[in-house]
Enzyme design. Structure first.
Site, PDB file in Angstrom:
ATOM      1  N   ASP A 109      34.337  37.377  35.962  1.00 24.78           N
ATOM      2  CA  ASP A 109      35.151  37.119  36.551  1.00 24.78           C
ATOM      3  C   ASP A 109      35.521  37.198  38.403  1.00 24.78           C
ATOM      4  OD1 ASP A 109      39.081  37.106  36.572  1.00 24.78           O
ATOM      5  OD2 ASP A 109      38.351  38.848  37.540  1.00 24.78           O
ATOM      6  N   TYR A 216      41.363  39.619  47.273  1.00 22.46           N
ATOM      7  CA  TYR A 216      40.761  38.900  46.924  1.00 22.46           C
ATOM      8  C   TYR A 216      40.775  37.868  46.697  1.00 22.46           C
ATOM      9  CZ  TYR A 216      36.851  42.546  45.564  1.00 22.46           C
ATOM     10  OH  TYR A 216      36.277  43.140  46.040  1.00 22.46           O
ATOM     11  N   HIS A 281      38.834  36.877  27.716  1.00 23.71           N
ATOM     12  CA  HIS A 281      38.396  37.142  28.898  1.00 23.71           C
ATOM     13  C   HIS A 281      37.951  38.067  29.394  1.00 23.71           C
ATOM     14  CE1 HIS A 281      38.861  35.701  33.194  1.00 23.71           C
ATOM     15  NE2 HIS A 281      39.303  36.916  33.710  1.00 23.71           N
TER      16      HIS A 281
END
Length: 306
Positions: A109, A216, A281
């Site tokens: 990720d 982020y 994910h």
């Protein structure tokens, strides 16, 4: 409910310590001896996401080091520095602080976007690159612009994170219940277990973690039209020279497989793509045995093919 940094000091077949790099203190967790494998986590997690891989890599003859990225877990949480070039400098500085000139870098990720960035901005530091659930940053940027009913729609929550203050409150209220929902929504049915979800939720109770984690997303979104974002995009056009393994869950609803799959155009070195069936994910946690087989098989191949 606020938590302190002790919640990330989880015992296991590894050791905890602090390492200083570039004026920042990082909490790292280490297992094994051999070639260095640096493990970079994503959102909304911390080093513990690699709890399956740490002993597996150590058992295979590697020195596995998982780090809490800037702003997470037991690492420092400065008010700024959440852009990918600074984060890449953190990680390359950490490699050198660990006594090595380079490492195998595995990133999931945001950790994957960071790993791609390291491989371009400081290529000598990345001997091999493993991107997990993470397209090349330019591929992600392009997909957000050209796939409005696919990747842009799938990134709806990340887009909502651009708002000030409110996302932090949503992430942390009700004992960070939203963190648990994000994990469930992104994964295969049945993962995470309640205890796993609780561990991640507790880590988001550490003061400043929610804000740092959202910074982020905010840098990536807001920088697209700013000079720093344009400079970053120009730099990232340089092809990756490190052999690259790209692992992606077939059920990933957050980063669509078709978004990630186009990343090979940015790699000049041998590149291997693996779509992992039955995983969303978080494949390294959802199907760790399958993931570790792919990872270790590729690492043990002296000449990984395309």
């Amino acid at each position: 409910m606020a938590a302190d940094e002790s919640v990330v000091q989880i015992p296991g077949p590894w050791t905890h310590r602090s390492v200083h790099a570039g004026g920042t203190r990082f909490h790292v967790v280490e297992a094994g001896e051999g070639p260095l494998v640096l493990l970079l986590h994503g959102f909304p997690q911390f080093w513990w996401t690699w709890r399956h891989q740490l002993p597996a890599l150590a058992g295979a003859g590697y020195r596995a080091v998982a780090v809490d990225l800037r702003g997470y877990g037991g690492s420092d949480k400065p008010p700024r520095g959440y852009d990918l070039p600074t984060l890449a400098a953190d990680a390359t500085g950490l490699i050198r602080a660990l006594g090595e000139t380079g490492a195998i870098v595995v990133g999931h990720d945001w950790g994957g976007l960071l790993a791609w960035t390291m491989a371009v901005l400081d290529p000598k530091c990345v001997h091999r690159l493993v991107a997990v659930s993470a397209p090349h940053p330019l591929r992600l940027r392009n997909a957000l612009l050209t796939d409005p009913f696919g990747q842009l729609k799938a990134s709806g929550r990340a887009i909502a994170f651009q708002l000030p203050l409110l996302p932090e409150r949503r992430l942390t209220r009700h004992d960070a219940a939203l963190v648990g929902r994000l994990l469930e929504e992104g994964s295969r049915p049945g993962w995470p277990e309640p205890a796993e979800s609780r561990t991640y939720r507790e880590a988001f109770g550490i003061p400043a973690v929610a804000h740092s984690a959202l910074e982020y997303h905010r840098w990536f979104g807001r920088s697209q039209l700013r000079p720093d974002g344009r400079r970053y995009a120009r730099a990232m056009r340089t092809e990756v020279e490190a052999p690259t393994l790209h692992l992606h869950g077939a059920l990933d609803p957050s980063v669509l497989p078709r978004t990630a799959q186009g990343s090979s155009r940015y790699v000049a070195a041998p590149y291997r793509w693996r779509l992992l069936e039955g995983a969303g994910h978080f494949p390294h946690e959802e199907i760790p045995d399958v993931f570790d087989t792919e990872l270790l098989g590729w690492l043990n191949d002296p000449e990984p093919d395309r």
